[in-house]
Design a protein around this motif. Structure first.
Motif, mmCIF file in Angstrom:
data_model
loop_
_atom_site.group_PDB
_atom_site.id
_atom_site.type_symbol
_atom_site.label_atom_id
_atom_site.label_comp_id
_atom_site.label_asym_id
_atom_site.label_seq_id
_atom_site.Cartn_x
_atom_site.Cartn_y
_atom_site.Cartn_z
ATOM 1 N N CYS A 165 27.804 6.669 11.053
ATOM 2 C CA CYS A 165 28.712 5.533 11.195
ATOM 3 C C CYS A 165 30.140 6.016 11.382
ATOM 4 O O CYS A 165 30.615 6.856 10.619
ATOM 5 C CB CYS A 165 28.612 4.656 9.950
ATOM 6 S SG CYS A 165 29.705 3.233 10.022
ATOM 7 N N CYS A 188 25.135 -0.887 9.629
ATOM 8 C CA CYS A 188 25.375 0.188 8.671
ATOM 9 C C CYS A 188 25.235 -0.384 7.271
ATOM 10 O O CYS A 188 25.859 -1.387 6.952
ATOM 11 C CB CYS A 188 26.757 0.784 8.869
ATOM 12 S SG CYS A 188 27.097 2.084 7.667
ATOM 13 N N HIS A 190 32.720 4.553 10.662
ATOM 14 C CA HIS A 190 33.602 4.041 9.616
ATOM 15 C C HIS A 190 33.813 5.089 8.527
ATOM 16 O O HIS A 190 34.911 5.584 8.348
ATOM 17 C CB HIS A 190 33.034 2.746 9.026
ATOM 18 C CG HIS A 190 33.873 2.189 7.911
ATOM 19 N ND1 HIS A 190 33.340 1.755 6.734
ATOM 20 C CD2 HIS A 190 35.209 2.013 7.818
ATOM 21 C CE1 HIS A 190 34.318 1.337 5.943
ATOM 22 N NE2 HIS A 190 35.455 1.476 6.590
ATOM 23 N N ALA A 191 32.721 5.442 7.828
ATOM 24 C CA ALA A 191 32.874 6.426 6.767
ATOM 25 C C ALA A 191 31.693 7.367 6.673
ATOM 26 O O ALA A 191 31.505 8.055 5.682
ATOM 27 C CB ALA A 191 33.102 5.742 5.429
ATOM 28 N N GLY A 192 30.887 7.348 7.728
ATOM 29 C CA GLY A 192 29.875 8.390 7.791
ATOM 30 C C GLY A 192 28.520 8.055 7.207
ATOM 31 O O GLY A 192 27.706 8.944 7.029
ATOM 32 N N CYS A 193 28.248 6.790 6.902
ATOM 33 C CA CYS A 193 26.895 6.451 6.440
ATOM 34 C C CYS A 193 25.908 6.512 7.609
ATOM 35 O O CYS A 193 26.304 6.668 8.754
ATOM 36 C CB CYS A 193 26.865 5.062 5.827
ATOM 37 S SG CYS A 193 27.590 5.016 4.192
ATOM 38 N N CYS A 207 26.319 0.577 4.461
ATOM 39 C CA CYS A 207 27.389 0.795 3.480
ATOM 40 C C CYS A 207 28.380 -0.365 3.453
ATOM 41 O O CYS A 207 28.652 -0.941 2.409
ATOM 42 C CB CYS A 207 28.104 2.099 3.755
ATOM 43 S SG CYS A 207 27.054 3.515 3.405
ATOM 44 N N HIS A 208 28.966 -0.706 4.624
ATOM 45 C CA HIS A 208 29.944 -1.791 4.628
ATOM 46 C C HIS A 208 29.642 -2.809 5.717
ATOM 47 O O HIS A 208 30.520 -3.511 6.203
ATOM 48 C CB HIS A 208 31.369 -1.255 4.805
ATOM 49 C CG HIS A 208 31.640 -0.037 3.962
ATOM 50 N ND1 HIS A 208 31.484 1.232 4.446
ATOM 51 C CD2 HIS A 208 32.014 0.090 2.676
ATOM 52 C CE1 HIS A 208 31.758 2.109 3.491
ATOM 53 N NE2 HIS A 208 32.084 1.445 2.407
ATOM 54 N N ASN A 209 28.358 -2.795 6.146
ATOM 55 C CA ASN A 209 27.869 -3.812 7.072
ATOM 56 C C ASN A 209 28.549 -3.848 8.429
ATOM 57 O O ASN A 209 28.728 -4.914 9.007
ATOM 58 C CB ASN A 209 27.958 -5.200 6.441
ATOM 59 C CG ASN A 209 26.963 -5.317 5.297
ATOM 60 O OD1 ASN A 209 25.845 -4.820 5.410
ATOM 61 N ND2 ASN A 209 27.381 -5.941 4.211
ATOM 62 N N SER A 210 28.952 -2.730 8.953
ATOM 63 C CA SER A 210 29.397 -2.719 10.350
ATOM 64 C C SER A 210 28.174 -2.969 11.217
ATOM 65 O O SER A 210 27.096 -2.448 10.953
ATOM 66 C CB SER A 210 29.962 -1.340 10.708
ATOM 67 O OG SER A 210 31.231 -1.184 10.183
HETATM 68 S S1 FES Z 1 30.288 3.636 6.539
HETATM 69 FE FE1 FES Z 1 29.293 2.380 7.906
HETATM 70 S S2 FES Z 1 30.281 0.540 7.574
HETATM 71 FE FE2 FES Z 1 31.354 1.822 6.240
#
Ligand code: FES
Lengths: 692, 193
Positions: free
Chosen positions: B121, B139, B123-126, B141-144
């Motif tokens: 991801c 994703c 965003h932060a790598g999930c 983690c934060h629903n992107s």
């Molecule tokens: S890491 Fe994927 S939405 Fe934050």
């Protein structure tokens, strides 16, 4: 200067000063620093007071270097050696950091001895400082404990075997011994948990305890003040800066000595014009720990050698002797030291304490010297003066009756001779230790070479790498299983004939090369000790073929024989380096000619199967791919197979064949290791270490 | 700042010291600080030197790694997850042919070429996953959310679309992907060294 000073005190403090005031108001740190620095030193600062400070400094150095080492160390049976290898040989400055940690640990032991001696001689253990003295002894034991546990952490042969001895001795403690042992090593046997526990003890339990004890030790020291050397003749000095300066100089000197020890080999290399390899400086790293590989050079660190030697005094006493030497006597000595403040209340007692401490140190020194002498005496004892005794020993085999007969019953001579025999034995012991130490060093260097391969270390660990290394394992397996019959000696070697005479089967040095084949086809050699001379084949068809047929220049011209030699060595497909000496081996035409001759059913082919010449198996070995890897593996696995000697096989065991239900003498992997070693097939670094 | 006030940082001294001993005391203090400092700095410097070793290490240069064959990626426009397998060196250990990450491969109807998206991801790598019911990536983690083509579905915590990876079709039908990782959390797609 004085004006600026008196002015400044009236000035409003600057920004930094205000900040300092802010913190002082809230913490009172100025008072603390004041107390720390402005301590009176009765009789003035002295060099003899520096040892305590150097110890604190040494501990601080160990804490700093230890923490950074911790950041790269991995405690586990498949990763400890590997991570230390990485620190020592791959990480920037890893060698320096590990070197400092390693050498400073040893310096600390020396400083401990000096500190203890100074305290005892000055009577600094007497009232009211008894408790602080006891604390000091506890601190000493903690430091020694860290030294002991740290030795195992690299998980190399040296640390592994030396620590095994130590933990086995712990098992001698009555009643609880075996349980203590099991708890320390984390189970019934050495493994992952031995390392994780030793690491936790080394870097956690012991230092944490030490820090607490040290804080108490230091505050008690401050509470009682410095125990001044009596009588006080000079005027008092101040801790800051008088004594601090001396302490700082001493600490710097300790650091300089430590760096000197680390860098001395670099200087030597520089002077000798050799390249400096940083990974070889500082602490050494042996081959990875291997419970299946004996390690005759196992010794504790030098500062524990005296204990090692002391235990030998009790040799022959059995387990109770070990218990006495390893537990009782050291326990009594420690108890004596704890009693020093009590004994020291009387003047005579104080003298006794000094004498006891000195005697202890002298005893330790002597034992250490003895241990070193036993190990290294072969380096300095001149053996030539014992030549007569050596001959006599060979003749009499040490039998007292024979000896007495040889010396005509002269009692004085017999005793003198027996003394010399003892000396000879000591030298022999030392020689085997030195040989073991050299072997250990070679194994270590090879392990490091292997670990440096571009493919790196397999996940199963470096031991796997070492165990599957033909260069280091081949000679061992050969010595164990092959050398009772086969020689392995360069015919050009000065001692070759001596070794060949002892062998009862062919010399396998250079097997597969043109030189080897040339010797086989040489009528002067084929029935000699390097080939079939000492075997059941000494008068068989091959020998008569070489001595008779091959000498007939009408059928076998010299260049024909050479063509056969070249063609046969081409069969082996040895590393080009080995055959490069024989540039002809690459000449395709010559090989083709040789092959035709070998194949010819009128010549070699009349007995030997060779590729598709149609000769039936059974009369002589199939020499297709002679000396190649698969050919050698085949013949070692089962020489009685009809592809090889069949039922004409001499004494050679079928190493890889076993009756159903039993295991073969050698596993396939072991046979391959011997073969690869014979063929010189092993990993060689693309760039030599020096060039790197 | 004068010497005296510097000293006042640590302790407050009486200022009426006798003159003659001062010079000697000052030298002694300076020497003590220099000696003690040098001694202490040695292990500290060695420690910092080694501790900073990771800065010297570089990731293996990005190369095209075999992922799968064309037959495993049908042209239905639905992404599928594949492991990227490569030899990997982790400090002292060399791993042979190990899964080192995951990619999504997708082929549009009738198309020959394959699109590859990194599963990391932005965003932060999930690990971004396929949401089959909604026909998109999500994703955990934060629903992107991202479309199957990888573009952002607003509103999204992710600052950019999913990272496309260069993809090649080899002659023997193998699909290779240029394995790269990118900095997360920033709008631009910047390759990690
Ligand atoms: S890491 Fe994927 S939405 Fe934050």
């Amino acid at each position: 200067m004085s004006t600026s000073m008196s002015n400044s005190s009236k000035q409003k403090p600057g920004l930094l000063g205000q900040l300092a005031d802010f913190f002082d108001d809230r913490t009172g740190y100025r008072k603390l620093v004041n107390e720390l620095l402005f301590e009176r030193v009765p009789g003035g600062a002295r060099w003899r007071y520096v040892w305590g400070s150097t110890l604190v400094f040494a501990f601080m150095t160990q804490a700093i270097t230890g923490l950074v080492l911790w950041s790269s160390y991995s405690a586990g049976a498949q990763s400890a050696w590997e991570s230390v290898f990485f620190i020592q040989h791959e990480m920037t400055g890893g060698w320096l950091l590990r070197g400092i940690h390693h050498v400073m640990a040893q310096a600390m032991v020396v400083l401990l001895a000096l500190h203890l001696m100074q305290v005892v001689i000055d009577g600094a253990y007497r009232a009211p400082r008894e408790v602080n003295f006891w604390l000091g002894l506890v601190l000493m034991m903690l430091v020694l404990g860290m030294a002991l546990t740290g030795y195992l952490l690299p998980w190399d042969q040296k640390g592994y075997w030396a620590t095994r001895v130590a933990t086995n001795l712990a098992g001698l403690v009555p009643l609880l011994g075996p349980s203590i042992q099991q708890v320390i090593i984390g189970g019934p046997d050495y493994g992952h948990h031995t390392l994780t526990r030793f690491f936790a003890i080394h870097a956690g339990f012991l230092p944490a305890t030490l820090v607490i004890m040290l804080v108490v030790h230091l505050s008690l020291f401050r509470k009682h003040g410095l125990c001044a050397r009596q009588p006080i003749v000079r005027s008092d000095g101040m801790f800051w800066p008088d004594q601090v300066l001396k302490d700082a100089v001493a600490c710097l000197a300790v650091m300089a000595v430590v760096l000197g020890v680390i860098l001395l080999p670099a200087l030597q290399a520089m002077l000798a014009g050799r390249p400096i390899v940083p990974g070889e400086l500082g602490a050494e790293l042996g081959a990875p720990a291997d419970p299946s590989q004996p390690y005759a050079a196992a010794r504790p660190e030098w500062y524990f050698l005296f204990l090692f030697q002391f235990l030998k005094v009790f040799e022959g006493w059995g387990a109770s002797g070990e218990f006495l030497g390893a537990i009782v006597v050291p326990g009594v000595v420690m108890a004596m030291m704890f009693l020093m403040p009590i004994i020291g209340r009387w003047n005579l007692g104080h003298r006794f304490n000094i004498a006891f401490t000195l005697a202890l140190l002298v005893g330790i020194g002597l034992l250490t010297g003895m241990a070193l002498n036993e190990d290294y005496c072969a380096l300095w004892v001149n053996k030539s003066s014992l030549a007569e005794a050596e001959n006599l020993l060979k003749k009499t085999e040490g039998d007292p009756v024979k000896l007495s007969a040889a010396l005509g019953g002269n009692q004085a001579q017999i005793i003198a001779m027996q003394k010399q025999f003892k000396k000879l034995e000591a030298i022999r012991n030392s020689e085997s230790f030195l040989a073991a130490a050299t072997q250990a060093q070679m194994d270590g260097e090879r392990a490091i070479e292997l670990a440096g391969r571009p493919e790196r270390i397999p996940p199963s660990g470096a031991l796997e790498l070492v165990r599957s290394d033909a260069k280091s394992q081949g000679p061992r397996l050969f010595a164990q299983h092959c050398s009772s019959c086969h020689a392995y000696v360069d015919p050009q070697d000065a001692k070759a004939s001596e070794q060949l005479a002892k062998a009862s089967a062919a010399n396998l040095y250079g097997f597969g090369t043109a030189a080897w084949m040339r010797g086989l086809l040489d009528p002067a050699e084929v029935a000699g000790p390097a080939y079939f001379g000492n075997t059941a084949h000494s008068d068989d068809d091959m020998v008569s073929f070489v001595t008779q047929d091959l000498t007939d220049r009408d059928t076998w011209k010299l260049e024909d024989i050479e063509a056969v030699v070249v063609a046969m060595s081409a069969e082996s497909g040895l590393r080009p380096q080995q055959t490069a000496a024989d540039a002809k081996a690459t000449e395709a035409a010559l090989i083709a000619k040789g092959r035709a001759l070998v194949s010819d059913v009128e010549r070699c082919g009349s007995c030997h199967t060779f590729h598709d010449n149609g000769t039936k198996l059974g009369s002589a070995p199939d020499i297709t791919g002679w000396g190649s890897r698969s050919w050698l593996v085949g013949i070692i696995t089962d020489p009685t197979h009809k592809q090889f000697y069949g039922d004409t096989n001499d004494r050679m065991p079928s190493f890889g064949k076993a009756d159903p239900g039993s295991v073969p003498i050698l596993s396939t992997q072991q046979i391959e290791l011997v073969v690869d070693w014979l063929r010189g097939d092993w990993y060689r670094p693309a760039v030599s270490k020096a060039a790197r | 700042m004068s010497k005296q006030s510097a000293k006042n940082l640590l302790v407050r001294l009486p200022t009426t010291e006798a003159e003659p001993g001062q010079r000697r005391a000052f030298l002694a203090k300076a020497a003590a600080i220099v000696c003690g400092g040098l001694a202490t700095l040695t292990p500290l410097a060695a420690g910092v030197w080694m501790f900073l070793d990771p800065l010297r290490r570089r990731a293996a240069t990005a190369s095209f790694l075999p992922v799968t064959t064309t037959t495993s990626v049908p042209d239905d426009g639905v992404p599928r997850q594949f492991a990227v397998v490569s030899d990997r060196i982790d400090a002292w250990t060399g791993f042979a042919a190990e899964p080192i990450g995951a990619v999504y491969l997708c082929r549009q109807q009738g198309a020959a070429e394959v699109q590859a998206l990194s599963a990391t991801c932005p965003h932060a790598g999930c690990f971004v996953q396929i949401e089959a019911d909604e026909n998109c990536f999500r994703c955990p983690c934060h629903n992107s959310k991202f479309t199957f083509a990888g573009s952002m579905v607003a509103p999204s915590p992710s600052p950019r679309a999913m990272d496309a990876l260069e993809c090649r079709l080899e002659k023997n039908g193998t699909i290779t992907v240029k394995w790269e990782t990118f900095y997360t959390g920033v709008a631009g797609k910047v390759t990690r060294p």
